[in-house]
Write a protein that holds these residues in place. Structure first.
Motif, PDB file in Angstrom:
ATOM      1  N   ILE A 191       0.844  -1.198   0.000  1.00 18.92           N
ATOM      2  CA  ILE A 191       0.000   0.000   0.000  1.00 18.92           C
ATOM      3  C   ILE A 191       0.879   1.247   0.000  1.00 18.92           C
ATOM      4  N   GLY A 192       1.902   1.232   0.836  1.00 19.28           N
ATOM      5  CA  GLY A 192       2.810   2.381   0.884  1.00 19.28           C
ATOM      6  C   GLY A 192       3.484   2.612  -0.449  1.00 19.28           C
ATOM      7  N   LEU A 193       4.020   1.536  -1.012  1.00 19.04           N
ATOM      8  CA  LEU A 193       4.772   1.678  -2.262  1.00 19.04           C
ATOM      9  C   LEU A 193       3.894   2.216  -3.374  1.00 19.04           C
ATOM     10  N   TRP A 194       2.707   1.641  -3.522  1.00 21.31           N
ATOM     11  CA  TRP A 194       1.877   2.040  -4.671  1.00 21.31           C
ATOM     12  C   TRP A 194       1.242   3.409  -4.452  1.00 21.31           C
ATOM     13  N   THR A 195       0.960   3.750  -3.197  1.00 22.84           N
ATOM     14  CA  THR A 195       0.497   5.115  -2.944  1.00 22.84           C
ATOM     15  C   THR A 195       1.579   6.099  -3.368  1.00 22.84           C
ATOM     16  N   ALA A 196       2.810   5.810  -2.933  1.00 29.31           N
ATOM     17  CA  ALA A 196       3.910   6.699  -3.306  1.00 29.31           C
ATOM     18  C   ALA A 196       4.075   6.729  -4.817  1.00 29.31           C
ATOM     19  N   PHE A 197       3.882   5.589  -5.458  1.00 27.41           N
ATOM     20  CA  PHE A 197       4.061   5.526  -6.909  1.00 27.41           C
ATOM     21  C   PHE A 197       3.049   6.431  -7.611  1.00 27.41           C
ATOM     22  N   VAL A 198       1.793   6.328  -7.197  1.00 24.85           N
ATOM     23  CA  VAL A 198       0.760   7.155  -7.829  1.00 24.85           C
ATOM     24  C   VAL A 198       1.065   8.628  -7.581  1.00 24.85           C
ATOM     25  N   GLY A 199       1.373   8.954  -6.315  1.00 27.52           N
ATOM     26  CA  GLY A 199       1.713  10.339  -6.005  1.00 27.52           C
ATOM     27  C   GLY A 199       2.895  10.817  -6.823  1.00 27.52           C
ATOM     28  N   PHE A 200       3.835   9.926  -7.011  1.00 23.00           N
ATOM     29  CA  PHE A 200       5.034  10.268  -7.766  1.00 23.00           C
ATOM     30  C   PHE A 200       4.693  10.678  -9.196  1.00 23.00           C
ATOM     31  N   GLN A 201       3.822   9.881  -9.835  1.00 26.90           N
ATOM     32  CA  GLN A 201       3.464  10.213 -11.225  1.00 26.90           C
ATOM     33  C   GLN A 201       2.772  11.584 -11.279  1.00 26.90           C
ATOM     34  N   ILE A 202       1.899  11.842 -10.304  1.00 32.37           N
ATOM     35  CA  ILE A 202       1.196  13.132 -10.311  1.00 32.37           C
ATOM     36  C   ILE A 202       2.201  14.266 -10.113  1.00 32.37           C
ATOM     37  N   THR A 203       3.045  14.113  -9.076  1.00 31.55           N
ATOM     38  CA  THR A 203       3.967  15.197  -8.739  1.00 31.55           C
ATOM     39  C   THR A 203       4.880  15.534  -9.905  1.00 31.55           C
ATOM     40  N   PHE A 204       5.563  14.510 -10.395  1.00 30.36           N
ATOM     41  CA  PHE A 204       6.620  14.820 -11.352  1.00 30.36           C
ATOM     42  C   PHE A 204       6.096  14.846 -12.778  1.00 30.36           C
ATOM     43  N   PHE A 219       1.660  29.083 -14.373  1.00 23.98           N
ATOM     44  CA  PHE A 219       2.170  27.803 -13.883  1.00 23.98           C
ATOM     45  C   PHE A 219       1.367  27.257 -12.712  1.00 23.98           C
ATOM     46  N   ASN A 220       0.306  27.971 -12.319  1.00 18.41           N
ATOM     47  CA  ASN A 220      -0.380  27.590 -11.083  1.00 18.41           C
ATOM     48  C   ASN A 220      -0.896  26.169 -11.086  1.00 18.41           C
ATOM     49  N   ILE A 221      -1.623  25.806 -12.146  1.00 17.61           N
ATOM     50  CA  ILE A 221      -2.321  24.514 -12.110  1.00 17.61           C
ATOM     51  C   ILE A 221      -1.325  23.370 -11.991  1.00 17.61           C
ATOM     52  N   SER A 222      -0.266  23.413 -12.791  1.00 22.37           N
ATOM     53  CA  SER A 222       0.681  22.295 -12.706  1.00 22.37           C
ATOM     54  C   SER A 222       1.335  22.246 -11.333  1.00 22.37           C
ATOM     55  N   ASN A 223       1.542  23.397 -10.721  1.00 24.44           N
ATOM     56  CA  ASN A 223       2.148  23.367  -9.396  1.00 24.44           C
ATOM     57  C   ASN A 223       1.189  22.893  -8.312  1.00 24.44           C
ATOM     58  N   TRP A 224      -0.074  23.250  -8.443  1.00 22.45           N
ATOM     59  CA  TRP A 224      -1.043  22.729  -7.462  1.00 22.45           C
ATOM     60  C   TRP A 224      -1.075  21.212  -7.530  1.00 22.45           C
ATOM     61  N   LEU A 225      -1.202  20.715  -8.754  1.00 25.75           N
ATOM     62  CA  LEU A 225      -1.248  19.260  -8.905  1.00 25.75           C
ATOM     63  C   LEU A 225       0.003  18.625  -8.317  1.00 25.75           C
ATOM     64  N   SER A 226       1.132  19.229  -8.626  1.00 21.70           N
ATOM     65  CA  SER A 226       2.401  18.679  -8.174  1.00 21.70           C
ATOM     66  C   SER A 226       2.443  18.615  -6.647  1.00 21.70           C
ATOM     67  N   THR A 227       1.907  19.642  -6.012  1.00 20.63           N
ATOM     68  CA  THR A 227       1.928  19.649  -4.547  1.00 20.63           C
ATOM     69  C   THR A 227       0.997  18.599  -3.971  1.00 20.63           C
ATOM     70  N   ILE A 228      -0.192  18.470  -4.596  1.00 18.60           N
ATOM     71  CA  ILE A 228      -1.110  17.416  -4.128  1.00 18.60           C
ATOM     72  C   ILE A 228      -0.424  16.060  -4.239  1.00 18.60           C
ATOM     73  N   GLY A 229       0.217  15.826  -5.393  1.00 25.20           N
ATOM     74  CA  GLY A 229       0.930  14.566  -5.580  1.00 25.20           C
ATOM     75  C   GLY A 229       1.991  14.352  -4.516  1.00 25.20           C
ATOM     76  N   ALA A 230       2.679  15.438  -4.166  1.00 29.19           N
ATOM     77  CA  ALA A 230       3.759  15.307  -3.185  1.00 29.19           C
ATOM     78  C   ALA A 230       3.219  14.847  -1.838  1.00 29.19           C
ATOM     79  N   TYR A 231       2.046  15.372  -1.456  1.00 25.50           N
ATOM     80  CA  TYR A 231       1.483  14.900  -0.188  1.00 25.50           C
ATOM     81  C   TYR A 231       1.127  13.424  -0.277  1.00 25.50           C
ATOM     82  N   VAL A 232       0.673  12.993  -1.460  1.00 26.73           N
ATOM     83  CA  VAL A 232       0.365  11.572  -1.620  1.00 26.73           C
ATOM     84  C   VAL A 232       1.654  10.748  -1.484  1.00 26.73           C
ATOM     85  N   ILE A 233       2.743  11.234  -2.094  1.00 27.49           N
ATOM     86  CA  ILE A 233       4.023  10.527  -1.916  1.00 27.49           C
ATOM     87  C   ILE A 233       4.357  10.456  -0.435  1.00 27.49           C
ATOM     88  N   GLY A 234       4.232  11.612   0.232  1.00 27.02           N
ATOM     89  CA  GLY A 234       4.583  11.666   1.648  1.00 27.02           C
ATOM     90  C   GLY A 234       3.802  10.632   2.439  1.00 27.02           C
TER      91      GLY A 234
END
Ligand code: HEM
Ligand SMILES: [Cu+2]
Ligand SMILES: [Cu+2]
Lengths: 663, 283
Positions: A525-538, A560-575
């Motif tokens: 669960i941890g790995l795949w959550t991080a994986f999904v978040g990773f794809q969103i972030t980067f 650049f706002n939208i891509s950065n918002w998404l990236s931040t959401i993804g980062a929390y998912v990675i976290g």
């Protein structure tokens, strides 16, 4: 210390009678009293004393140069040196050489004490020489650095996500970028060669310990000393210039820069020592019969990383030593205003910087190739191609550094050859990809966590690789250089391929290292959550880069706002994912299912030991008679074809064991 | 022994043997599925070629031949990478969904075919990837030569190609502003980069303090500004409009704010801007 000298009896070492030098005092001698606690104490005392003396001796108006170091600079430098020397002294790092100078040889009982025999849990907090203890210590230290770097990553993304306000002062923002960068780089460099390289590799090659056990402990505790320097820098102004700390910006930086420089100087010693140790071990201590074609691929990977590290780190170290003298004693290596050269700094830095990414990637790729045969129950598809791929990468890795300088204007003409060499690297890397997909080809998949992580690695590696092709191309780099696109690209490589590979490796070796199985459910669960978040972030960071957002900025156009918002959401998912994975590690370590000695049914030597692994690893040293990865059944298709065609084409089973070279 | 697949030739032994091996291979169910998957994934990825350009064009379409070349390169590279990427992804997907699985704690039996290398596959892969890499290199070298011809001046300012017809702009970065000086026009200076359309411009770039990077985004120009050195590059804008300069090298506290505008004007408009701002000589 007592001075009683008893006439020593012979010691029995693995059945052989070995004459002993005189035993001074109890086995272990002064090492009995030294541990992490005394190290900390001596480090703090050393730091305070050195700082105080320097402050007393430095005249208040000590300097007059343009970028004048002020008094605190000298004091902070003295504090750092005092800390490192004091800490290593307190750990007992110098006891061996001193004892040797006094003419006192080490006895077998001393050696056993130093290896942590019968010390129980305490051995993890001492200058212990047993490679298995060092491996665990490395794992814990790396996890701590990751936690630090990860927290900083969350802060960076928070600032970048909150587009409507400036959360942090620019000084603090620049500090967290630089510190995140260098902390993560250090952690990724050691994450495989440290824990796996130390704990597993000696067992994998059928050895009882590393070639230089005390150097092994030395490299680990130097790393700890370096990390403390790094953390301390955050309290004296921080590293505000990115992890590459280019001159002359670095000259303007607050004293925190000294923390960076000392970190690198000490860390380079640590990796140098570790590299020599690993290489010697691999070259000289492989079990009887373990010819190169019978040596597991991970051993090649760790060797290659050590070799590249040994070549690359001195450049880094020199660059920081020179920068430090520029700063403290007004030498002129890099300051262009006085005749130094910024481009010299950039060259030295990237002579490290590019091999360094392969120091991170190659062990991770090799680990992937090591894991696959076990879970796919078949040999590696073309061991030779895997080795050729690694050799190719090592050979080219030192010839590509100036692709980081395409846009500096340093020497536009060299952009041509560097573009050539850089794009050539995709050929040996392609070999490794071929071996990976060839091994997946027609396999029955045992869907356990370590293997599943490899799917993530290959996926991310492809994306990182393709985007790397753009960056290696000068015209395309003319758009991408210095933009968020670069940041997304190297995270795909370092994190997507490197870190996810390391997570697979941790899951794989967890049973051997801790005696328990890493909880499959929560680990996944941890790995795949991080994986999904990773794809969103980067993924969205790629978009920000394409749109034209420079890197290392804390504010940007609304575009650049939208891509950065998404990236931040993804980062929390990675976290979140990483926290789950970390929790899985901690809970499984404490109370997971007890593992058998070879839960994956591996044929590799390291799994043939008992768990927990006895101090000497193998009671009787093994003899190797087979190539690695001898799993699997004869290929029915191929057999059918052979019965139809006779001797058509090279027989895929021809490279069989009896031909694999003599011991 | 009977024929081994439905569409195998009647007399396999009369055929060239390699052909019949290829046919046999193609008729294996997994081979077909992977080929189909590769094509499907390839088509799913294909739009990326244009999406990437769309993202790049968000702040403005290319405004110089250099930027057009850059975009062509990126387009071609994306296109070339798609087949290999699609193939690798197809194998990953098929391995998860097509081939067999086992789960659980029991170590499974060794059921996978023990293939140790495959001569044909190794050669095919090496040749194809090397050819692709060679193509990228050759393409890149040629584009680079072209862009260089269009931009870097390797001779001193007044002898630069284009001679007096080229506009020279001295770009100076300093924490945290850009200054543009027009030496041909009495040293007129501006903090917005005014450029004439369809005329070669040469930039002499330097810095007063730390490193900066002069990035004229939509013009596809990028070069470091180094203290104590002058780096040169150039461009011929071919679109009038307002574009962006951003600093692309960390230069301290306000690096993020070190940006300004480019205004590419028609020739007349540019000349009158020069006159209005006190520049004497015009071209
Ligand atoms: C939680 C996962 C991570 C997130 C969300 C993250 C995010 C970021 C962000 C936003 C930046 C700043 C980009 C910029 O403005 O230049 C950055 C820089 C960087 N990151 Fe990460 N990162 C993560 C993990 C990692 C890992 C595992 C590594 C491993 C090596 C790494 C290495 C770096 C490096 C080297 C830099 C460059 C710092 C610099 O510009 O000097 N990061 N990261
Ligand atoms: Cu590089
Ligand atoms: Cu800047």
């Amino acid at each position: 210390m007592t001075t009683t000298t008893t006439a020593p009896p012979n010691a029995t070492v693995f059945g052989a009678e070995v004459p002993q030098p005189p035993q001074h005092g109890k086995p272990g001698g002064i090492m009995r009293h030294l541990n992490f606690g005394t190290g900390l104490l001596a480090g703090i005392v050393g730091a305070v004393a050195a700082g105080w003396i320097t402050a007393a001796l430095t005249p208040t108006s000590a300097s007059n140069a343009t970028f004048a170091p002020t008094e605190p600079e000298y004091v902070y430098l003295a504090v750092l040196i005092g800390w490192v020397v004091g800490f290593m002294l307190g750990m007992g790092a110098f006891v061996g050489p001193v004892r040797w100078l006094l003419g006192r040889d080490i006895t077998h009982a001393d050696a056993e004490y130093m290896a942590g025999k019968d010390l129980g849990f305490r051995r993890y907090f001492k200058f212990t020489t047993d490679h298995k203890v060092v491996g665990i210590q490395y794992l814990v230290v790396t996890l701590v650095i990751f936690a630090l770097g990860g927290t900083l990553a969350m802060l960076i993304r928070t600032e970048l996500g909150v587009t409507w306000a400036e959360l942090f002062a620019p000084t603090f923002y620049n500090t967290i970028i630089g510190t995140h960068g260098i902390a993560m780089v250090i952690a990724m460099i050691v994450v495989i060669s440290g824990p796996v390289g130390n704990f597993i590799v000696p067992m994998m090659i059928g050895a009882r310990d590393m070639a230089f056990p005390r150097l092994n402990a030395l490299s680990l505790w130097l790393l700890v000393a370096a990390v403390v320097c790094l953390i301390s820098s955050m309290f004296v102004g921080g590293i505000q210039d990115g992890w590459s700390v280019y001159y002359p910006l670095a000259a303007q930086a607050p004293p925190g820069m000294l923390g960076y420089q000392m970190t690198i100087i000490v860390f380079a010693i640590s990796t140098g020592v570790a590299s020599v140790n690993l290489m010697t071990t691999i070259l000289t201590m492989r079990a009887k019969g373990m010819t190169w074609s019978r040596t597991p691929i991970l051993v090649f990977g760790v060797f290659a990383a050590s070799l590249m590290g040994l070549y690359a780190f001195p450049f880094y170290q020199y660059s920081q030593i020179l920068a430090l003298t520029d700063r403290i004693w007004d030498t002129v290596f890099f300051n262009p205003v006085q005749g130094g050269s910024v481009w010299l700094y950039e060259n030295l830095f990237w002579l490290l910087g590019h091999p360094e990414v392969y120091v991170i990637l190659i062990p991770s790729m090799a680990l992937a190739l090591e894991i696959m045969p076990v879970f796919l129950r078949r040999p590696l598809f073309s061991f030779n191609f895997a080795v050729a791929g690694i050799i190719g990468v090592v050979a080219l890795s030192g010839l590509v550094w100036a692709h980081h300088m395409y846009m500096t204007g340093w020497a536009p003409a060299v952009n041509y050859p560097f573009m050539l060499s850089t794009e050539m690297i995709s050929i040996p890397v392609g070999f490794l990809v071929l071996v990976a997909i060839g091994t997946f080809w027609r396999s029955t998949v045992w869907t356990r966590l370590p293997l599943m992580a490899i799917y993530a690695v290959v996926f991310n590696k492809m994306i990182g690789g393709v985007t790397g092709i753009y960056l290696s191309d000068v015209p395309a780099d003319q758009y991408f250089h210095g933009s968020m696109f670069v940041v997304a690209h190297f995270h795909y490589m370092l994190m997507g391929a490197g870190l996810f590979g390391a997570m697979g490796g941790i899951a794989f070796y967890f049973p051997k290292m801790t005696g328990r199985i890493l909880d499959e459910r929560w680990g996944s669960i941890g790995l795949w959550t991080a994986f999904v978040g990773f794809q969103i972030t980067f993924g969205s960071m790629f978009v920000a880069g394409l749109q034209g957002q420079p890197r290392r900025v804390l504010q940007f156009d609304d575009m650049f706002n939208i891509s950065n918002w998404l990236s931040t959401i993804g980062a929390y998912v990675i976290g979140l994912g990483m926290l789950i994975f970390l929790a899985a590690i901690i809970f499984s370590w404490r109370s997971g299912d007890v593992a058998s000695s070879n839960p994956w049914g591996s044929k590799s030597l390291e799994w043939q030991t008992a768990t927990p692994v006895p101090l000497e690893n193998f009671e009787v040293l093994p003899v190797v008679t087979e190539r690695p990865y001898n799993y699997g059944v004869p290929d029915p298709y191929e057999q059918r074809m052979k019965s139809l065609d006779g001797d058509l084409g090279p027989d895929t089973r021809l490279e069989s064991d009896d031909k694999a070279g003599v011991p | 022994m009977t024929t081994m697949t439905p569409d195998a030739p009647e007399e396999p032994t009369n055929r060239p043997a390699p052909m019949h091996r290829v046919r046999e291979w193609m008729s294996r169910p997994y081979a077909r599925s992977i080929m189909i998957l590769t094509v499907v994934i390839g088509f799913i990825l294909l739009p990326l070629c244009w999406l990437i350009l769309a993202a790049m064009n968000q702040s403005g379409a290319p405004a110089s031949p250099i930027m057009e070349d850059i975009q062509t390169t990126i387009f071609v590279f994306t296109l070339i990478s798609i087949p290999i990427t699609a193939f690798v992804f197809a194998v990953l997907v098929y391995s998860l969904l097509g081939w067999k699985h086992v789960s659980g704690d029991e170590v499974p039996a060794d059921a996978s075919p023990a293939i140790r290398g495959n001569f044909v596959a190794n050669i095919l892969w090496s040749v194809i990837t090397s050819l692709l890499a060679m193509f990228l290199v050759v393409w890149g070298l040629m584009e680079l030569a072209q862009i260089t011809a269009n931009s870097y001046g390797t001779v001193s300012a007044d002898e630069q190609p284009g001679g007096s017809s080229a506009l020279i702009v001295n770009v100076t970065g300093q924490q945290w502003v850009w200054t543009f000086e027009y030496p041909q026009h009495d040293g007129l200076t501006s903090d917005i980069l005014y450029l004439p359309k369809d005329r070669a411009v040469y930039f002499n770039v330097t810095s007063k303090d730390v490193l900066h990077n002069f990035w004229a985004v939509e013009l596809g120009v990028k070069i470091d500004a180094n203290p104590g050195a002058i780096t040169q590059t150039g461009v011929t804008p071919n679109k009038a409009g307002t574009f962006n300069v951003r600093c692309a090298e960390l230069c301290g506290l306000h690096h993020a704010y070190m940006q300004t505008e480019i205004r590419v004007l028609e020739k007349d408009a540019f000349d009158s801007w020069v006159r209005e701002n006190g520049g004497q000589r015009t071209s």
